[in-house]
Design an enzyme around this catalytic site. Structure first.
Site, mmCIF file in Angstrom:
data_model
loop_
_atom_site.group_PDB
_atom_site.id
_atom_site.type_symbol
_atom_site.label_atom_id
_atom_site.label_comp_id
_atom_site.label_asym_id
_atom_site.label_seq_id
_atom_site.Cartn_x
_atom_site.Cartn_y
_atom_site.Cartn_z
ATOM 1 N N SER A 1 0.817 -1.154 -0.041
ATOM 2 C CA SER A 1 0.006 0.094 0.088
ATOM 3 C C SER A 1 0.811 1.226 0.108
ATOM 4 O O SER A 1 0.526 1.985 -0.506
ATOM 5 C CB SER A 1 -1.030 -0.065 1.201
ATOM 6 O OG SER A 1 -2.070 -0.848 1.009
ATOM 7 N N LYS B 1 -10.598 -5.811 9.778
ATOM 8 C CA LYS B 1 -11.569 -5.008 9.033
ATOM 9 C C LYS B 1 -12.923 -5.141 9.584
ATOM 10 O O LYS B 1 -13.818 -4.391 9.402
ATOM 11 C CB LYS B 1 -11.485 -5.739 7.508
ATOM 12 C CG LYS B 1 -10.511 -5.405 7.163
ATOM 13 C CD LYS B 1 -10.637 -6.225 5.368
ATOM 14 C CE LYS B 1 -9.128 -5.985 4.651
ATOM 15 N NZ LYS B 1 -9.248 -6.827 3.314
ATOM 16 N N GLY C 1 -14.183 -13.124 4.936
ATOM 17 C CA GLY C 1 -14.491 -11.556 4.576
ATOM 18 C C GLY C 1 -14.398 -11.153 3.264
ATOM 19 O O GLY C 1 -15.152 -10.465 2.683
ATOM 20 N N ARG D 1 -15.761 -24.661 2.980
ATOM 21 C CA ARG D 1 -15.578 -25.804 3.764
ATOM 22 C C ARG D 1 -16.768 -25.955 4.866
ATOM 23 O O ARG D 1 -17.197 -26.639 5.256
ATOM 24 C CB ARG D 1 -14.240 -25.614 4.274
ATOM 25 C CG ARG D 1 -13.768 -26.600 5.234
ATOM 26 C CD ARG D 1 -12.478 -26.617 5.802
ATOM 27 N NE ARG D 1 -12.107 -25.317 6.148
ATOM 28 C CZ ARG D 1 -11.005 -24.841 6.834
ATOM 29 N NH1 ARG D 1 -9.872 -25.631 6.674
ATOM 30 N NH2 ARG D 1 -10.717 -23.619 7.343
ATOM 31 N N TYR E 1 -2.898 -12.573 -5.064
ATOM 32 C CA TYR E 1 -2.038 -11.972 -6.112
ATOM 33 C C TYR E 1 -0.497 -12.470 -6.074
ATOM 34 O O TYR E 1 0.297 -12.040 -6.791
ATOM 35 C CB TYR E 1 -2.022 -10.463 -6.376
ATOM 36 C CG TYR E 1 -1.833 -9.827 -5.057
ATOM 37 C CD1 TYR E 1 -0.417 -9.538 -4.451
ATOM 38 C CD2 TYR E 1 -3.078 -9.539 -4.223
ATOM 39 C CE1 TYR E 1 -0.432 -8.889 -3.191
ATOM 40 C CE2 TYR E 1 -2.932 -8.857 -2.730
ATOM 41 C CZ TYR E 1 -1.570 -8.479 -2.505
ATOM 42 O OH TYR E 1 -1.353 -7.882 -1.321
HETATM 43 P P1 NAP Z 1 -10.852 -15.109 5.867
HETATM 44 O O1 NAP Z 1 -11.759 -14.155 6.464
HETATM 45 O O2 NAP Z 1 -9.847 -15.681 7.028
HETATM 46 O O3 NAP Z 1 -11.480 -16.486 5.063
HETATM 47 C C1 NAP Z 1 -10.583 -17.593 4.668
HETATM 48 C C2 NAP Z 1 -11.241 -18.456 3.752
HETATM 49 O O4 NAP Z 1 -10.559 -19.554 3.242
HETATM 50 C C3 NAP Z 1 -12.503 -19.149 4.574
HETATM 51 O O5 NAP Z 1 -13.526 -19.377 3.627
HETATM 52 C C4 NAP Z 1 -11.955 -20.539 5.084
HETATM 53 O O6 NAP Z 1 -12.833 -21.702 5.001
HETATM 54 C C5 NAP Z 1 -10.774 -20.839 3.748
HETATM 55 N N1 NAP Z 1 -9.926 -21.835 3.901
HETATM 56 C C6 NAP Z 1 -8.864 -21.528 4.635
HETATM 57 N N2 NAP Z 1 -8.195 -22.783 4.724
HETATM 58 C C7 NAP Z 1 -9.027 -23.627 4.166
HETATM 59 C C8 NAP Z 1 -8.647 -24.988 4.045
HETATM 60 N N3 NAP Z 1 -7.554 -25.598 4.199
HETATM 61 N N4 NAP Z 1 -9.853 -25.685 3.360
HETATM 62 C C9 NAP Z 1 -10.694 -25.162 2.873
HETATM 63 N N5 NAP Z 1 -10.970 -23.806 3.172
HETATM 64 C C10 NAP Z 1 -10.151 -23.123 3.668
HETATM 65 O O7 NAP Z 1 -9.781 -14.503 4.793
HETATM 66 P P2 NAP Z 1 -10.510 -13.371 3.847
HETATM 67 O O8 NAP Z 1 -10.092 -12.051 4.421
HETATM 68 O O9 NAP Z 1 -11.400 -13.765 3.264
HETATM 69 O O10 NAP Z 1 -9.211 -13.278 2.595
HETATM 70 C C11 NAP Z 1 -9.116 -14.680 1.760
HETATM 71 C C12 NAP Z 1 -8.019 -14.402 0.714
HETATM 72 O O11 NAP Z 1 -8.291 -13.355 -0.082
HETATM 73 C C13 NAP Z 1 -6.762 -14.202 1.113
HETATM 74 O O12 NAP Z 1 -5.745 -14.955 0.320
HETATM 75 C C14 NAP Z 1 -6.514 -12.518 0.889
HETATM 76 O O13 NAP Z 1 -5.202 -12.308 0.400
HETATM 77 C C15 NAP Z 1 -7.290 -12.265 -0.317
HETATM 78 N N6 NAP Z 1 -7.733 -11.026 -0.341
HETATM 79 C C16 NAP Z 1 -7.326 -10.353 -1.424
HETATM 80 C C17 NAP Z 1 -7.739 -8.933 -1.589
HETATM 81 C C18 NAP Z 1 -6.937 -8.123 -2.666
HETATM 82 O O14 NAP Z 1 -7.187 -6.842 -2.670
HETATM 83 N N7 NAP Z 1 -6.606 -8.822 -3.759
HETATM 84 C C19 NAP Z 1 -8.619 -8.282 -0.802
HETATM 85 C C20 NAP Z 1 -8.922 -9.081 0.496
HETATM 86 C C21 NAP Z 1 -8.451 -10.453 0.517
HETATM 87 P P3 NAP Z 1 -13.583 -21.773 6.365
HETATM 88 O O15 NAP Z 1 -14.850 -20.610 6.247
HETATM 89 O O16 NAP Z 1 -14.181 -23.209 6.238
HETATM 90 O O17 NAP Z 1 -12.762 -21.580 7.494
#
Ligand code: NAP
Length: 291
Positions: free
Chosen positions: A23, A72, A135, A157, A230
């Site tokens: 950022s 967040k 999220g 999951r 990314y």
């Molecule tokens: P989060 O709230 O922690 O959610 C993680 C998700 O991954 C949940 O759905 C979780 O499933 C799933 N997961 C994790 N390990 C798993 C496994 N071994 N098997 C099956 N499902 C699994 O994280 P988030 O904030 O949503 O972010 C998720 C991703 O989006 C991250 O990689 C982040 O870098 C990316 N992201 C990118 C941007 C961008 O600007 N490009 C912005 C935001 C986020 P459960 O619900 O079953 O635990």
């Protein structure tokens, strides 16, 4: 960097960890371009210190903040107000100083929307699959509903999380059908889906050789696969989409545009697509990818 003086405005990022954030690169390039007298600093905030950090930031006259993992959602109680979209999504990643506190926005959602437009991807009337229930999945699902997706499948999951996202979306968007499906039952989705978003953390870091669904038959249904990760620049999910003949995108433009939109809100400017692409190229180089 700008010369810091008595009139320098301070912006920053609150999260934990913050060491690897891209950022500052986005905001420092923008402030140099516009000649704004501001600095953008990452602030590592330890668990339990968020409330003090937010009220302290206001007391220090910090003009705006980005909020990243894991704060967040946790930040919302400490804000003066939030936008309708941020409220629906239940997450805030950008704060703008108001007279008495901060107002919370969700520029992740708006950033993804601008990234999709930039890549020529449109959602209206489409069937969309979203893999994940965290999220990022919530933000993506609300965006898809807002943009007129006709049918959204949520694959995760943990079923409880997507059950609640589905009912919240259908309460707000009556024309959008949202169906939660547990991840292992992905082949219950018989329909072809032109667009699939990968929003889990599988594919990131030590998980980079994995995708949330590895079975090749799933990928036969996909025309476009959009991974929010990314780094790595091409995830396993993206490779599987391409091997099955689909087109794939990563989340770097989403990251870029969430930052650009925050900067536009803070400084009341419009960032051109040409400048956005210059910053995008610099981000790619910082990640060490030239493709
Ligand atoms: P989060 O709230 O922690 O959610 C993680 C998700 O991954 C949940 O759905 C979780 O499933 C799933 N997961 C994790 N390990 C798993 C496994 N071994 N098997 C099956 N499902 C699994 O994280 P988030 O904030 O949503 O972010 C998720 C991703 O989006 C991250 O990689 C982040 O870098 C990316 N992201 C990118 C941007 C961008 O600007 N490009 C912005 C935001 C986020 P459960 O619900 O079953 O635990």
């Amino acid at each position: 960097m700008n010369n810091i003086n008595g009139k320098t405005n301070i912006y920053g990022l609150i999260g934990n960890p913050v060491e690897h954030t891209l950022s500052p690169m986005i905001h420092n390039m923008l402030s140099q371009h516009f000649g704004h007298n501001l600095v953008y600093v990452p602030f590592l905030v330890e668990e339990g210190d968020l409330e003090q950090a937010i009220y302290g930031a206001k007391a220090l006259n910090i003009k705006g903040l980005n909020i990243t993992v894991p704060y967040k959602s946790q930040v919302i109680p400490y804000l003066e107000k939030t936008t309708t979209l941020a409220n629906q999504v239940g997450a805030v990643n950008t704060l703008i100083a108001t007279k008495r506190g901060f107002e919370g926005y969700n520029t992740d959602c708006l950033g993804l929307k601008r990234a999709l437009v930039s890549d020529g991807i449109y959602i209206e009337g489409k069937t969309v699959i979203i893999i994940g229930g965290g999220g990022a999945a919530r933000a993506t699902a609300f965006l898809c509903a807002q943009e007129g997706a006709s049918h959204i499948y949520l694959l995760n999951r943990t079923l409880e999380k997507i059950n609640s996202i589905a009912s919240e979306i259908m309460d707000c968007y009556k024309d959008c059908l949202v169906e939660p499906v547990i991840l292992v039952n992905f082949d219950d989705i018989s329909e072809d889906a032109p667009l699939v978003f990968q929003t889990t953390s599988i594919g990131l870091g030590s998980n980079s050789h994995h995708a949330p669904i590895e079975e090749k038959e799933f990928y036969q249904k996909i025309k476009i696969g959009y991974d929010l990760i990314y780094d790595p620049f091409k995830t396993k999910f993206m490779s599987l989409v391409e091997e099955a003949g689909g087109k794939s995108y990563n989340g770097l433009k989403m990251l870029l545009y969430q930052g650009i939109i925050a900067y536009e809100l803070w400084n009341n400017v419009t960032v051109t697509e040409e400048l956005s692409m210059k910053i995008y190229e610099k981000l790619k180089r910082a990640l060490n990818h030239n493709e």
